[in-house]
Design a protein around this motif. Structure first.
Motif, PDB file in Angstrom:
ATOM      1  N   GLN A 172       0.665  -4.888   8.657  1.00 40.30           N
ATOM      2  CA  GLN A 172       1.082  -5.190   7.879  1.00 40.30           C
ATOM      3  C   GLN A 172      -0.219  -6.127   7.268  1.00 40.30           C
ATOM      4  O   GLN A 172      -0.435  -6.305   6.010  1.00 40.30           O
ATOM      5  CB  GLN A 172       2.067  -7.082   7.981  1.00 40.30           C
ATOM      6  N   CYS A 175      -2.210  -2.846   5.784  1.00 35.50           N
ATOM      7  CA  CYS A 175      -1.793  -2.771   4.407  1.00 35.50           C
ATOM      8  C   CYS A 175      -2.163  -3.094   3.469  1.00 35.50           C
ATOM      9  O   CYS A 175      -2.202  -2.797   2.367  1.00 35.50           O
ATOM     10  CB  CYS A 175       0.061  -1.725   4.727  1.00 35.50           C
ATOM     11  N   GLN A 176      -2.291  -4.433   3.559  1.00 30.38           N
ATOM     12  CA  GLN A 176      -2.421  -4.979   2.460  1.00 30.38           C
ATOM     13  C   GLN A 176      -4.379  -5.723   2.043  1.00 30.38           C
ATOM     14  O   GLN A 176      -4.612  -5.665   1.001  1.00 30.38           O
ATOM     15  CB  GLN A 176      -2.309  -6.782   2.826  1.00 30.38           C
ATOM     16  N   SER A 203       5.475  -2.149   9.601  1.00 29.27           N
ATOM     17  CA  SER A 203       5.455  -1.020   7.780  1.00 29.27           C
ATOM     18  C   SER A 203       4.786   0.273   8.588  1.00 29.27           C
ATOM     19  O   SER A 203       4.097   1.033   8.226  1.00 29.27           O
ATOM     20  CB  SER A 203       3.587  -2.010   7.322  1.00 29.27           C
ATOM     21  N   LYS A 206       4.859   2.840   5.397  1.00 29.48           N
ATOM     22  CA  LYS A 206       3.555   2.569   4.485  1.00 29.48           C
ATOM     23  C   LYS A 206       2.097   3.032   5.465  1.00 29.48           C
ATOM     24  O   LYS A 206       1.376   3.550   5.055  1.00 29.48           O
ATOM     25  CB  LYS A 206       3.278   0.822   4.072  1.00 29.48           C
ATOM     26  N   HIS A 209       1.488   7.002   4.478  1.00 38.32           N
ATOM     27  CA  HIS A 209       0.622   7.135   3.535  1.00 38.32           C
ATOM     28  C   HIS A 209      -0.777   6.714   3.140  1.00 38.32           C
ATOM     29  O   HIS A 209      -1.517   7.281   2.788  1.00 38.32           O
ATOM     30  CB  HIS A 209       1.131   6.750   2.087  1.00 38.32           C
ATOM     31  N   GLU A 354      15.661   0.191   2.116  1.00 30.42           N
ATOM     32  CA  GLU A 354      15.114  -0.982   2.929  1.00 30.42           C
ATOM     33  C   GLU A 354      15.200  -0.138   4.603  1.00 30.42           C
ATOM     34  O   GLU A 354      14.600  -0.852   5.500  1.00 30.42           O
ATOM     35  CB  GLU A 354      14.581  -2.080   2.956  1.00 30.42           C
ATOM     36  N   GLU A 357      13.422   3.051   4.864  1.00 33.74           N
ATOM     37  CA  GLU A 357      11.777   2.715   4.816  1.00 33.74           C
ATOM     38  C   GLU A 357      11.211   1.636   5.799  1.00 33.74           C
ATOM     39  O   GLU A 357      10.384   2.212   6.750  1.00 33.74           O
ATOM     40  CB  GLU A 357      11.250   2.186   3.798  1.00 33.74           C
TER      41      GLU A 357
END
Length: 385
Positions: A172, A175-176, A203, A206, A209, A354, A357
């Protein structure tokens, strides 16, 4: 009585020699004819046998075929051993043979030099490739461990990676956070845990990607630093559609989807995995619907191109599939195609994105797929099967 008997006996005695002479005469004539016939027959047989007679002109000492075979064997021995060989022929000293022998002897050092050069090149290339791999593995990276019950395994892995200068981070936060161009995150999971725990990676979608995220399946803690891990979710992907997509798609949309998949195959294998029930329903509609007939022809064409694959009959085909059953099916297919970067669920139905994903599944409708899937797949240029 006597007078009658004597003449008769005399008559008989007089005719016996005549009969014997006649018999001898005919016997001689028959024997003569038989001998004459046999003589002619023997002459005829001898004539035919003479036709089969063959006078060999090959020299007993050494003929041309044996010369060629011996020279070929000698040539092979010279080429294999790479040594100079004096080609001797004790039975004949033909000048052409000596010339051939000299040519082979003179060519063997050249052959040996070529072999040495190729060996040196291969060794040099191997050394250079090894050094490149080692340098790549030495560069520091961020890592995340998918921990299960084997605590000692993960504790040892963390210690090895930390000693190598690598930093642990939560997905997480990765990703942030703001990333530098050379920041790499390695998500590490034991190979034996892939089927039961890969979808629990935080995640996950994400992370997929990000081109800088590498998923590594390991058997031992040293696999990461030794670059002997299995790379998961490497590139490409597959598409699974719900049970209504084929029916609702227009011909234009269907053509666009398969053409996009065809383009994506240039950089990483992509497939559309069709359920048995979808294909069966389309074939039933072919009988009464010309549009369905055209759709079926398109699917057959791209099936032969290995872009569309028909799945075997399984639980999803037995009844109307629920959201949970679709998710389970997609996760099973992701395990089967573990090197595919993206698992895509193509649907026009309202579903909770959700839920999918969180398990690493990309949910999209037809228009969104046509517009954006090439952008999503662009950074990943490799083939996974």
């Amino acid at each position: 009585m006597h007078s009658d008997t004597r003449p008769q006996s005399e008559h008989l005695r007089c005719h016996k020699p005549s009969d014997l002479d006649s018999y001898s005469f005919w016997k001689e004539r028959c024997d003569h004819r038989r001998n004459h016939t046999n003589s002619k027959r023997n002459q005829t047989v001898s004539f035919h046998l003479n036709k089969l007679k063959y006078n060999s002109t090959l020299k007993e000492s050494r003929n041309d075929i044996s010369l060629i075979l011996n020279e070929y064997a000698e040539f092979n021995r010279v080429m294999m051993n790479g040594n100079q060989v004096v080609f001797q022929d004790r039975e004949s000293n033909v000048a052409s043979e000596e010339a051939t022998s000299q040519e082979m002897c003179s060519s063997s050092p050249r052959s040996a030099s070529y072999e040495d050069m190729i060996t040196d090149l291969c060794s040099s290339l191997h050394v250079k490739l090894t050094s490149v791999v080692n340098e790549a593995c030495k560069s520091t990276f961020l890592f995340y461990l998918v921990e299960t019950e084997d605590k000692s395994f993960f504790l040892r892995t963390k210690n090895i990676l930390r000693k190598g200068g690598h930093t642990e981070i939560e997905p997480q936060h990765f990703c942030q956070a703001f990333h530098r161009e050379n920041d790499t995150l390695m998500v590490i999971i034991k190979n034996e845990d892939i089927s039961s725990h890969f979808h629990q990676i935080p995640s996950l979608l994400k992370l997929k990607h990000f081109p800088s995220v590498i998923f590594a399946g390991v058997d031992s803690p040293e696999d990461v630093l030794n670059c002997t891990f299995q790379e998961l979710f490497r590139a490409g992907g597959f598409v699974v559609s719900d049970d209504r997509i084929l029916e609702t798609l227009t011909l234009v949309q269907l053509k666009e989807i398969v053409k996009i998949l065809e383009k994506l195959n240039g950089n990483g294998r992509w497939k559309w995995l069709l359920h048995y029930r979808e294909n069966k329903k389309l074939k039933e509609d072919v009988r009464v619907d010309s549009t369905a007939h055209k759709k079926n022809l398109i699917l057959k064409s791209y099936q032969s191109a290995n872009i569309i694959e028909l799945l075997h009959y399984h639980q999803c085909d037995s009844r109307l599939s629920t959201r949970a059953e679709y998710l389970k099916c997609l996760l099973n297919l992701q395990i089967q195609h573990i090197h595919a970067r993206f698992a895509v669920f193509l649907t026009e139905k309202p579903v909770s994105r959700e839920v999918f994903e969180n398990s690493g599944i990309l949910v999209t409708d037809v228009n969104d797929f046509i517009e954006n899937i090439q952008k999503v797949a662009a950074p990943f240029r490799s083939s996974y099967w």
